[in-house]
Design an enzyme around this catalytic site. Structure first.
Site, PDB file in Angstrom:
ATOM      1  N   ASP A   1       0.837  -1.207   0.000  1.00 55.17           N
ATOM      2  CA  ASP A   1       0.000   0.000   0.000  1.00 55.17           C
ATOM      3  C   ASP A   1       0.868   1.252   0.000  1.00 55.17           C
ATOM      4  O   ASP A   1       2.051   1.225   0.336  1.00 55.17           O
ATOM      5  CB  ASP A   1      -0.958   0.005   1.182  1.00 55.17           C
ATOM      6  CG  ASP A   1      -0.244  -0.157   2.526  1.00 55.17           C
ATOM      7  OD1 ASP A   1       0.781  -0.849   2.588  1.00 55.17           O
ATOM      8  OD2 ASP A   1      -0.724   0.406   3.531  1.00 55.17           O
TER       9      ASP A   1
ATOM     10  N   GLU B   1      -0.728  -1.994   5.255  1.00 53.73           N
ATOM     11  CA  GLU B   1       0.213  -1.953   6.376  1.00 53.73           C
ATOM     12  C   GLU B   1       0.224  -0.587   7.034  1.00 53.73           C
ATOM     13  O   GLU B   1       0.351  -0.482   8.255  1.00 53.73           O
ATOM     14  CB  GLU B   1       1.626  -2.319   5.892  1.00 53.73           C
ATOM     15  CG  GLU B   1       2.656  -2.416   7.012  1.00 53.73           C
ATOM     16  CD  GLU B   1       3.229  -1.074   7.460  1.00 53.73           C
ATOM     17  OE1 GLU B   1       3.602  -0.943   8.645  1.00 53.73           O
ATOM     18  OE2 GLU B   1       3.300  -0.145   6.628  1.00 53.73           O
TER      19      GLU B   1
END
Length: 410
Positions: free
Chosen positions: A90, A148
């Site tokens: 991400d 994350e």
């Protein structure tokens, strides 16, 4: 001798990874925020579809796993090791200022933490294991994790039945790029990344016109007193030999200049290397906040909400002792000791869930001359964070080294 053989294999595996730079550059150009990584997951899955592995998608949102099996005919399944390596993918709500030719195409979104490189390195590891099955045995699990940055991705995958979708690993591995001399691989046993939590504190006062403060219980004044007292916890209740951070990231109160508001909100970010220090500090935070509310005469008690939890990343000593000699054989003097990093990660939730040992290490990405100059280097989460693309090779080799320390066919 085995470690030297692994190093020789990594240097001469013969697998064509010429696609890897463009794979990484696509990732960097097309970042997606946490919980929105649909196209990134498709990009990863498309490359995995070219390999002989069992792919599962949509785990806990956009999580992807790929299981590579390579059993030895002379061994039982119980004898074959199973290794999991995780990479996150991400991005962040950061405006890119690197000027790279492959800079982000998505305004206000950037891979400012290096997750694009993590994913590309893991994909390179997958490609080598896929094509060179003569060199290893056992089971390898590539885990590509979303979200994350909001410390939700690992738990989302776990809660979505990760343990039922993949074999149980014997060990878990992970890595992270950061500022440091290009080519260095930094590892250590014990705590290497901090535990963290977000604490949102709602304070309730009493509103009044600004001209009549005596009729109010001013939550802004209360919040200001709490901010000052919180630093006293770190300065006077935590031993100098311990590590603790209490950061007030948000203080919000009021909307007009002539109204004392009814409430205020503090949002704290807290980090530790020791769970006992953490628990003592959180008890002190609640004690200080409640005491200040009492001192101000608050009629409604404060509210505390804990979120964005990140477990301590506490490397298993035996796993470090197993992998580090291979790092030393592969990278020589560039295999160095890691200093504890005050950043936090949710990686360790995965090995904790499976109750298995783990190792998490870091990779230096900064031009050696710039690093040696002592000039400031933009760090992770900065709009100018630009790892040298050569760090992709180091990251791939480190992933190979750690994985083959368990799976290499001697």
């Amino acid at each position: 001798m085995r470690n030297a053989n692994i190093a020789e294999f990594i240097a001469n595996h013969g697998v064509d990874l010429s696609w890897q730079d463009s794979f990484y550059q696509w990732m960097h150009e097309n970042p997606e925020l946490s919980l929105q990584e649909e196209q990134t997951a498709k990009h990863i899955t498309a490359r995995l579809a070219q390999m002989d592995c069992e792919v599962t998608t949509g785990i806990g949102g956009y999580g992807v796993t790929a299981v590579f099996r390579n059993p030895s005919s002379e061994a039982t399944s119980a004898d074959e090791p199973t290794v999991l390596m995780r990479a996150d993918f991400d991005a962040l709500p950061v405006q890119e200022t690197t000027g790279l030719p492959y800079a982000s195409k998505n305004d206000g979104v950037m891979h400012a933490c290096g997750h694009d490189m993590h994913a590309a390195a893991l994909m390179g590891l997958c490609a080598v294991l896929d094509e060179r099955r003569d060199a290893w045995h056992g089971t390898f699990i590539a885990l590509f994790q979303p979200a994350e940055e909001v410390t939700a991705g690992a738990s989302n995958m776990i809660n979505d039945g990760l343990a039922e979708k993949i074999p149980t690993p014997d060990v878990c591995l992970g890595q992270h790029v950061l500022p440091g001399r290009l080519g260095t691989v930094m590892s250590a046993p014990g705590p290497v990344l901090a535990a963290c939590d977000t604490i949102t504190i709602k304070l309730y006062g009493k509103s009044s016109h600004g001209s009549r403060p005596q009729e109010s219980i001013d939550p802004t004044f209360l919040a200001a007193m709490i901010v000052v007292r919180l630093q006293g916890i770190v300065g006077r209740e935590v031993a100098p030999s311990d590590f603790a951070v209490i950061t007030v990231g948000t203080l919000s109160s009021g909307h007009t200049n002539n109204t004392i508001p009814e409430d205020a909100t503090l949002v704290l970010n807290c980090r530790f290397y020791d769970t006992d220090v953490r628990d003592k500090t959180y008890a002190a935070i609640e004690r200080v906040v409640r005491a200040e509310c009492d001192a101000s005469g608050c009629e409604v008690p404060p509210e505390f909400e804990y979120s964005a939890h990140g477990e301590l990343t506490d490397n298993t000593p035996s796993t470090f002792e197993h992998v580090r000699p291979v790092f030393d054989a592969v990278f020589g003097e560039d295999s160095i000791d890691a200093e504890p990093w005050t950043a936090s990660e949710d990686f360790s939730e995965i090995p904790r869930h499976f109750d298995v040992p783990y190792l998490f290490w870091t990779i230096g990405t900064t031009d050696p001359e710039l690093w040696a100059s002592g000039d400031p280097v933009p760090g992770n989460h900065h709009g100018a964070f630009a790892p040298r693309i050569e760090a992709l090779g180091t990251s791939t080799d480190a992933a190979l080294a750690a994985t083959l320390s368990y799976l290499f066919r001697s």
